[in-house]
Design a protein around this motif. Sequence first.
Motif, short mmCIF file in Angstrom:
data_model
loop_
_atom_site.label_atom_id
_atom_site.label_comp_id
_atom_site.label_asym_id
_atom_site.label_seq_id
_atom_site.Cartn_x
_atom_site.Cartn_y
_atom_site.Cartn_z
N UNK A 71 13.65 -14.88 71.66
CA UNK A 71 15.07 -14.79 71.99
C UNK A 71 15.60 -13.37 71.80
N UNK A 72 14.77 -12.50 71.23
CA UNK A 72 15.17 -11.10 71.09
C UNK A 72 15.18 -10.44 72.47
N UNK A 73 15.89 -9.32 72.58
CA UNK A 73 15.94 -8.58 73.83
C UNK A 73 14.61 -7.88 74.08
N UNK A 74 14.31 -7.62 75.34
CA UNK A 74 13.10 -6.86 75.65
C UNK A 74 13.24 -5.44 75.12
N UNK A 75 12.11 -4.82 74.89
CA UNK A 75 12.09 -3.43 74.40
C UNK A 75 12.55 -2.47 75.49
N UNK A 76 13.10 -1.37 75.06
CA UNK A 76 13.48 -0.29 75.96
C UNK A 76 13.02 1.02 75.32
N UNK A 79 11.56 0.39 71.45
CA UNK A 79 12.22 -0.26 70.31
C UNK A 79 11.80 -1.73 70.24
N UNK A 80 12.48 -2.53 69.46
CA UNK A 80 12.25 -3.97 69.41
C UNK A 80 10.84 -4.36 69.04
N UNK A 81 10.17 -5.11 69.92
CA UNK A 81 8.85 -5.64 69.63
C UNK A 81 7.82 -4.53 69.46
N UNK A 98 3.58 4.77 62.25
CA UNK A 98 2.66 4.59 63.37
C UNK A 98 3.43 4.70 64.67
N UNK A 99 2.72 5.06 65.74
CA UNK A 99 3.31 5.17 67.07
C UNK A 99 2.43 4.45 68.08
N UNK A 100 3.06 3.66 68.94
CA UNK A 100 2.35 2.92 69.97
C UNK A 100 2.15 3.80 71.20
N UNK A 101 0.94 3.82 71.74
CA UNK A 101 0.60 4.60 72.93
C UNK A 101 0.03 3.66 73.99
N UNK A 102 0.22 4.00 75.27
CA UNK A 102 -0.37 3.16 76.31
C UNK A 102 -1.88 3.21 76.34
N UNK A 103 -2.49 4.33 75.89
CA UNK A 103 -3.95 4.44 75.88
C UNK A 103 -4.41 5.20 74.63
N UNK A 104 -5.65 4.92 74.24
CA UNK A 104 -6.24 5.67 73.15
C UNK A 104 -6.54 7.10 73.53
N UNK A 275 6.66 -4.77 76.46
CA UNK A 275 6.58 -5.99 75.66
C UNK A 275 5.36 -6.86 75.93
N UNK A 276 4.82 -6.96 77.18
CA UNK A 276 3.61 -7.78 77.33
C UNK A 276 2.43 -7.24 76.50
N UNK A 277 2.23 -5.93 76.55
CA UNK A 277 1.13 -5.33 75.78
C UNK A 277 1.38 -5.46 74.29
N UNK A 278 2.63 -5.23 73.86
CA UNK A 278 2.94 -5.32 72.43
C UNK A 278 2.79 -6.75 71.92
#
Length: 417
Positions: A71-76, A79-81, A98-104, A275-278
């Motif tokens: 029920x939380x909002x999608x990330x932008x 942020x968020x998830x 930590x920081x999320x990246x699309x690729x290693x 959000x799908x990847x997270x």
Amino acid sequence: MTDLSEKNEQNENENEQNEKDQDENEQDLRKRRLAAWRASDRVLARASADRRIGERLAALAEAAGEVYDLDDWTDVYGNGVVEELERRTAELLGFPAAAFFPTGTMAQQVALRCWAARTGNSTVALHPQAHPEVHERSAFSVVSGLRTVRPTSEPRLPAADEVRDCDEPFGALMLELPLREAGFVLPAWDELVAVVEAARDRDAVVHFDGARLWECAPHFGRPLDEIASLADSVYVSFYKSLDGMSGAVLAGPSQLIEEAKAWRHRYGGQLFQQYPAALSALVGLERELPRLPSYVAHAKVVAAALTDALRASTIPWSRIHPPVPHTHQFQVWLPYGTELLNEAALTQSEETGVTLFRRWFSPGCPPGVSVTEVTVAAEGLEWTERDVAAAVSEFVRRLDLPALPAERPGTALTGRP
């Protein structure tokens, strides 16, 4: 001249058509493989990339509510998830941020260029079989202005004396744990500690390429945060072992991670929504991470059964590397070309519903030798030694080999081909 020009144009058209035909043949073969693997009743591991889009989306929708409030909002823009994933991963690895990246690939380039600015040395010491050297089109040098040196070329991670005696200065030592191309191999805990200390003696920082760090804990007999604490920064992947869709996290000191986020934006990694990847990464942390020790333990059973079954077959020699797997993945080497082995593996899947081996490769192998990677995951836990022996028998039968001779001098092969 006109005839020559026409001939050249004709040759170019023929080459283009041949390349197009090869691409179409490869796509057809890929679809055939995916259909066979998906239809198999028995597999040692079932990769998420083998599933159809609808299946993957349905599985994510079913599991996501267990790991995050839908029920939380999608990330932008992270942020968020995404922030929740960063927080949980940093906590698991024992780092403040930590920081999320699309690729290693992007995560590690950013990490190493940030460390280069801090140390004043843009040289990275790493193994020649490490991922950036083999699979990233020289991205370290072409994109990030880094250069590399190699403490060793042996098919293992460098030893402490090799790091200490490296004849060129370096600002960072990068260690891939496990070293995939060499057979998913790991050092002993004391050896790893000594290597890190040797780098520190040279005033270098230590970065772990931990794409598969998640499954290293059983080998070292240490929790993840204790392993990660040896390094100044760590990268982990979410799709290689945790069945996530994509994505990676770089964990380290807060100041480094803040700078890394700025470079992430510059490199094009500040995605609008992730959000799908997270969510799939959070599901992996919840479901797959606790199961990995059982996969590692059973990989040893499967490897031993493969060793016995292959030695008892008509194959002149075989090699399981390492003989006792360090993680839930290992290599199998056989003295045949990839075309023969891939067709045998694929027809076995199609005709019996059992997938023992997936794809065989020859780059880096001696002539007439091929290698495959074996992964043992959830569905592989059901395999007994008898199941492995039966699957090997079916595979060898499709190779159409000559009868077993009275003596086979190559059976006791102990070295790497």
